[in-house]
Design a protein around this motif. Structure first.
Motif, mmCIF file in Angstrom:
data_model
loop_
_atom_site.group_PDB
_atom_site.id
_atom_site.type_symbol
_atom_site.label_atom_id
_atom_site.label_comp_id
_atom_site.label_asym_id
_atom_site.label_seq_id
_atom_site.Cartn_x
_atom_site.Cartn_y
_atom_site.Cartn_z
ATOM 1 N N ILE A 186 -41.599 -22.809 2.816
ATOM 2 C CA ILE A 186 -41.353 -23.168 1.417
ATOM 3 C C ILE A 186 -39.995 -22.646 0.967
ATOM 4 O O ILE A 186 -39.221 -23.362 0.309
ATOM 5 C CB ILE A 186 -42.487 -22.634 0.532
ATOM 6 C CG1 ILE A 186 -43.774 -23.415 0.797
ATOM 7 C CG2 ILE A 186 -42.107 -22.718 -0.955
ATOM 8 C CD1 ILE A 186 -45.015 -22.791 0.204
ATOM 9 N N ASP A 187 -39.677 -21.415 1.337
ATOM 10 C CA ASP A 187 -38.405 -20.813 0.927
ATOM 11 C C ASP A 187 -37.208 -21.541 1.525
ATOM 12 O O ASP A 187 -36.198 -21.767 0.838
ATOM 13 C CB ASP A 187 -38.360 -19.340 1.324
ATOM 14 C CG ASP A 187 -39.263 -18.469 0.458
ATOM 15 O OD1 ASP A 187 -39.707 -18.937 -0.607
ATOM 16 O OD2 ASP A 187 -39.519 -17.314 0.854
ATOM 17 N N ILE A 188 -37.285 -21.884 2.802
ATOM 18 C CA ILE A 188 -36.150 -22.527 3.474
ATOM 19 C C ILE A 188 -36.120 -24.031 3.206
ATOM 20 O O ILE A 188 -35.099 -24.585 2.794
ATOM 21 C CB ILE A 188 -36.191 -22.259 4.990
ATOM 22 C CG1 ILE A 188 -36.033 -20.768 5.266
ATOM 23 C CG2 ILE A 188 -35.104 -23.061 5.715
ATOM 24 C CD1 ILE A 188 -36.287 -20.373 6.712
ATOM 25 N N ASN A 189 -37.248 -24.699 3.438
ATOM 26 C CA ASN A 189 -37.270 -26.162 3.429
ATOM 27 C C ASN A 189 -37.246 -26.756 2.018
ATOM 28 O O ASN A 189 -36.708 -27.856 1.823
ATOM 29 C CB ASN A 189 -38.511 -26.681 4.153
ATOM 30 C CG ASN A 189 -38.545 -26.290 5.616
ATOM 31 O OD1 ASN A 189 -37.597 -25.707 6.141
ATOM 32 N ND2 ASN A 189 -39.642 -26.591 6.278
ATOM 33 N N ILE A 190 -37.846 -26.067 1.065
ATOM 34 C CA ILE A 190 -37.887 -26.591 -0.307
ATOM 35 C C ILE A 190 -36.903 -25.850 -1.213
ATOM 36 O O ILE A 190 -35.989 -26.453 -1.778
ATOM 37 C CB ILE A 190 -39.303 -26.509 -0.906
ATOM 38 C CG1 ILE A 190 -40.297 -27.310 -0.053
ATOM 39 C CG2 ILE A 190 -39.292 -27.053 -2.339
ATOM 40 C CD1 ILE A 190 -41.732 -27.241 -0.539
ATOM 41 N N GLY B 202 -29.348 -25.576 -2.982
ATOM 42 C CA GLY B 202 -28.165 -26.352 -2.634
ATOM 43 C C GLY B 202 -27.818 -27.364 -3.710
ATOM 44 O O GLY B 202 -26.642 -27.547 -4.072
ATOM 45 N N ILE B 203 -28.851 -28.018 -4.239
ATOM 46 C CA ILE B 203 -28.632 -28.971 -5.326
ATOM 47 C C ILE B 203 -28.089 -28.249 -6.559
ATOM 48 O O ILE B 203 -27.123 -28.691 -7.190
ATOM 49 C CB ILE B 203 -29.938 -29.709 -5.658
ATOM 50 C CG1 ILE B 203 -30.330 -30.632 -4.501
ATOM 51 C CG2 ILE B 203 -29.801 -30.510 -6.952
ATOM 52 C CD1 ILE B 203 -31.730 -31.203 -4.613
ATOM 53 N N ALA B 204 -28.708 -27.129 -6.895
ATOM 54 C CA ALA B 204 -28.279 -26.381 -8.082
ATOM 55 C C ALA B 204 -26.832 -25.924 -7.972
ATOM 56 O O ALA B 204 -26.098 -25.902 -8.969
ATOM 57 C CB ALA B 204 -29.194 -25.170 -8.288
ATOM 58 N N ILE C 191 -26.978 -35.178 0.792
ATOM 59 C CA ILE C 191 -27.688 -35.659 1.976
ATOM 60 C C ILE C 191 -28.659 -34.569 2.393
ATOM 61 O O ILE C 191 -28.245 -33.436 2.663
ATOM 62 C CB ILE C 191 -26.724 -36.002 3.121
ATOM 63 C CG1 ILE C 191 -25.744 -37.095 2.690
ATOM 64 C CG2 ILE C 191 -27.509 -36.432 4.365
ATOM 65 C CD1 ILE C 191 -24.733 -37.485 3.739
ATOM 66 N N THR C 192 -29.930 -34.901 2.404
ATOM 67 C CA THR C 192 -30.960 -33.912 2.682
ATOM 68 C C THR C 192 -31.757 -34.322 3.911
ATOM 69 O O THR C 192 -32.168 -35.480 4.033
ATOM 70 C CB THR C 192 -31.893 -33.753 1.471
ATOM 71 O OG1 THR C 192 -31.122 -33.289 0.358
ATOM 72 C CG2 THR C 192 -33.001 -32.756 1.756
ATOM 73 N N ILE C 193 -31.965 -33.364 4.809
ATOM 74 C CA ILE C 193 -32.720 -33.636 6.018
ATOM 75 C C ILE C 193 -34.197 -33.379 5.759
ATOM 76 O O ILE C 193 -34.610 -32.245 5.538
ATOM 77 C CB ILE C 193 -32.233 -32.771 7.204
ATOM 78 C CG1 ILE C 193 -30.722 -32.918 7.379
ATOM 79 C CG2 ILE C 193 -32.971 -33.166 8.476
ATOM 80 C CD1 ILE C 193 -30.231 -34.321 7.642
ATOM 81 N N SER C 194 -34.971 -34.441 5.776
ATOM 82 C CA SER C 194 -36.421 -34.329 5.723
ATOM 83 C C SER C 194 -36.930 -34.477 7.155
ATOM 84 O O SER C 194 -36.443 -33.794 8.054
ATOM 85 C CB SER C 194 -37.013 -35.387 4.783
ATOM 86 O OG SER C 194 -38.419 -35.320 4.752
ATOM 87 N N ILE D 97 -38.097 -34.777 -4.086
ATOM 88 C CA ILE D 97 -37.015 -34.147 -4.854
ATOM 89 C C ILE D 97 -35.760 -35.009 -4.810
ATOM 90 O O ILE D 97 -35.109 -35.254 -5.845
ATOM 91 C CB ILE D 97 -36.731 -32.730 -4.315
ATOM 92 C CG1 ILE D 97 -37.889 -31.783 -4.694
ATOM 93 C CG2 ILE D 97 -35.400 -32.196 -4.839
ATOM 94 C CD1 ILE D 97 -37.895 -30.487 -3.908
ATOM 95 N N ASN D 98 -35.415 -35.505 -3.641
ATOM 96 C CA ASN D 98 -34.203 -36.311 -3.532
ATOM 97 C C ASN D 98 -34.351 -37.636 -4.269
ATOM 98 O O ASN D 98 -33.390 -38.137 -4.865
ATOM 99 C CB ASN D 98 -33.856 -36.554 -2.059
ATOM 100 C CG ASN D 98 -32.431 -36.186 -1.738
ATOM 101 O OD1 ASN D 98 -31.848 -35.300 -2.357
ATOM 102 N ND2 ASN D 98 -31.843 -36.851 -0.759
ATOM 103 N N GLU D 99 -35.550 -38.214 -4.248
ATOM 104 C CA GLU D 99 -35.755 -39.469 -4.976
ATOM 105 C C GLU D 99 -35.705 -39.235 -6.480
ATOM 106 O O GLU D 99 -35.112 -40.031 -7.224
ATOM 107 C CB GLU D 99 -37.098 -40.083 -4.570
ATOM 108 C CG GLU D 99 -37.494 -41.334 -5.347
ATOM 109 C CD GLU D 99 -36.533 -42.508 -5.208
ATOM 110 O OE1 GLU D 99 -36.715 -43.503 -5.934
ATOM 111 O OE2 GLU D 99 -35.598 -42.431 -4.369
ATOM 112 N N GLY D 100 -36.308 -38.133 -6.939
ATOM 113 C CA GLY D 100 -36.216 -37.813 -8.358
ATOM 114 C C GLY D 100 -34.786 -37.542 -8.791
ATOM 115 O O GLY D 100 -34.361 -37.954 -9.880
#
Length: 250
Positions: free
Chosen positions: A114-118, A124-126, A141-144, A169-172
């Motif tokens: 959760i800490d790393i992936n989310i 990074g966005i912030a 660009i986000t790696i899912s 998150i990326n879609e929102g």
């Protein structure tokens, strides 16, 4: 317009750049003329990467960064702006895949993912969003993962949860800022990287190693997809790319 001309001169920040997809993407984009800020936790690997890129005539700087710390990502974005004057692309790549059944109750690993992936993606966005808004341009660009399309089983419930979250998150984000800022989610299948070594649960680790041995493709497969998304004209937004090894059924 050629890919090289479209990518050349763009300032790109890549998290998790010390190995795997991040490293491969850094090398490809540098060869296409991008200016790079590569960040990860391992200084020696970053130093080597930057040395090799610059020796080949490319431009790159690095910073030791832990994506679970918002301040680290703010500092990385600040480095991009102070070095190159702007930031064009933020690649949220750092990730952890710790596969284990829910019944194993590996709560510490859940927290790590959760800490790393989310949270790492959110931080990074912030960090980058204010720069993109000021420029009135930018590209996240986000790696899912394909595990963000279908739950990876057995043992991938929590990992898939984080990757579904990243996709949402990326879609929102696209809905909120998409008029000027592009968003791309890359959802790879089994790709050669250190991700496959994240499982400490013995039976699950054995399963993952066998799965990757049978299916994985080189990391530059994802790097090329990322370059494709970047190279598009500003009025074209490649929102999602799902790519798998041809032989992968999942």
């Amino acid at each position: 317009m050629s890919q090289a001309n479209a990518v050349a001169g763009k300032v790109v920040l890549i998290t998790g750049a010390s190995s795997g997809l991040g490293e491969s993407t850094a090398r490809l984009l540098a060869s296409l003329g991008a200016k790079l800020v590569v960040v990860a936790r391992r200084a020696e690997r970053l130093q080597q990467l930057v040395a090799e890129i610059t020796a080949a005539g490319g431009e790159a700087v690095y910073q030791v960064t832990d994506v679970t710390k918002a301040n680290d990502l703010e500092a990385a974005v600040n480095l991009a702006v102070s070095t190159y004057g702007r930031l064009d692309v933020m690649i949220n790549n750092a990730g952890l895949m710790a596969i284990a059944p829910m019944s194993a109750r590996r709560v510490a690993e859940w927290d790590q993912m959760i800490d790393i992936n989310i949270k790492g993606v959110l931080y990074g966005i912030a960090a980058a969003l204010p720069v993109f808004e000021k420029q009135n341009s930018g590209h996240f660009i986000t790696i899912s993962s394909v595990a963000g399309v279908k739950v990876f089983s057995p043992g991938g419930t929590v990992y898939s949860g984080t990757k579904f979250a990243v996709r949402a998150i990326n879609e929102g984000l696209r809905h909120e800022v998409g008029a000027a800022i592009r968003t791309t989610t890359i959802l790879p299948g089994a790709v050669e990287s250190e991700l496959k070594h994240g499982s400490k649960h013995a039976a699950s680790a054995e399963f993952v190693q066998a799965f990757y041995q049978q299916n994985e493709i080189p990391a530059d497969s994802v790097a090329r997809a990322i370059a494709y998304a970047i190279e598009q004209p500003a009025n074209v937004d490649i929102n999602e790319i799902v790519l798998r090894p041809t032989v992968q059924e999942f």
